[in-house]
Scaffold this active site. Structure first.
Site: not given
Ligand code: DGL
Length: 263
Positions: A74, A184
């Site tokens: 993430c 993301c």
């Molecule tokens: N998948 C996550 C990222 O790479 C976060 C997405 C979220 O929960 O806003 O930032």
């Protein structure tokens, strides 16, 4: 050799785009994936909240699951909490960040972009990466607010997704941006739509394979590589049935090893 598992976590199903690459490059490992779906989306959370979420997850992985390393799948969690996690836990902690160096090398127009959550977009960590790896290149920061929830719902073809993508990305095309980092981990699941919208002259790069390569380097250096492949384990702080559906939908994976997690 070390056959303890590797912990991987995200706010939700986005991290599965990183897990997919890890499994390709490091198949002889067991992964324990945690989706913090009770708190998704992370993109609108504060630094303190993000540190608290990641601390609870890593504590579970280290104390209860005895993982040998953690991959933060993430971007949002990485840019706000990796410093804290590395200072608290002794095992290797590998982060996921937008591939600024790659988009800087790829661009011919000198105009690039990072497509991320709002929290990642406004982070000092991202500004520092841009300063370090894309000096003299224009890097636009755009967010796709709402996309994470729609990916969580699993309907990747929903018209709502196209609407948000259109609003975020078409202005970049008009400005002459020719390389975009998907900052993301939910967004690689929208790659087809993004590529169709931007056209073949725009390079779209996500971080999954770079994170997998980096993980292999770290495990090799620390003498922690495994040599046994085994079925993975999945935990969600949200709804188990919904997660099972997403896993089938996004990775074409059917497993009964999905558990509820109360942190
Ligand atoms: N998948 C996550 C990222 O790479 C976060 C997405 C979220 O929960 O806003 O930032």
């Amino acid at each position: 050799m070390n056959n303890q598992p590797i912990g991987v976590f995200d706010s939700g199903v986005g991290g599965l785009s990183v897990l997919r690459e890890l499994k390709k490059l490091l198949p002889n490992e067991t992964y324990i994936f945690v989706a913090d779906q009770k708190n998704v989306p992370y993109g609108g959370k504060t630094k303190d909240q993000l540190i608290q979420f990641s601390d609870s997850i890593v504590d579970f992985l280290v104390t209860k699951k005895k993982v040998k390393a953690v991959v933060i799948a993430c971007n949002t969690s990485t840019v706000y909490s990796i410093g804290f996690l590395r200072s608290k836990y002794k095992i290797p902690i590998i982060g996921t960040v937008p591939v600024i160096k790659t988009i800087a090398n790829l661009t011919k127009s000198g105009k690039t972009a990072v497509f991320s959550t709002p929290a990642t977009a406004k982070s000092q960590y991202l500004s520092d990466l841009i300063k370090k790896f894309a000096d003299g290149i224009i890097v636009y920061k755009v967010s796709g607010t709402g996309l994470e929830d729609l990916v969580e719902e699993g309907n990747l073809k929903s018209p709502k997704i196209n609407k948000i993508l259109h609003k975020s990305l078409i202005p970049l095309k008009e400005k002459g941006v020719d390389s975009i980092a998907l900052g993301c981990t939910h967004y690689p699941f929208l790659r087809d739509q993004i590529e169709a919208m931007m056209g073949s002259k725009v390079g779209i790069v996500d971080s999954g394979s770079a994170v997998a390569r980096h993980t292999r380097e770290v495990l090799t250096k620390e003498n922690l590589l495994g040599n046994l492949s085994s079925e993975d384990y999945f935990y969600t702080t949200g709804n188990r049935v919904k997660f099972k559906k997403a896993l089938k939908n996004l990775l074409d994976l059917d497993t009964e090893r999905i558990y509820n997690l109360n942190l």
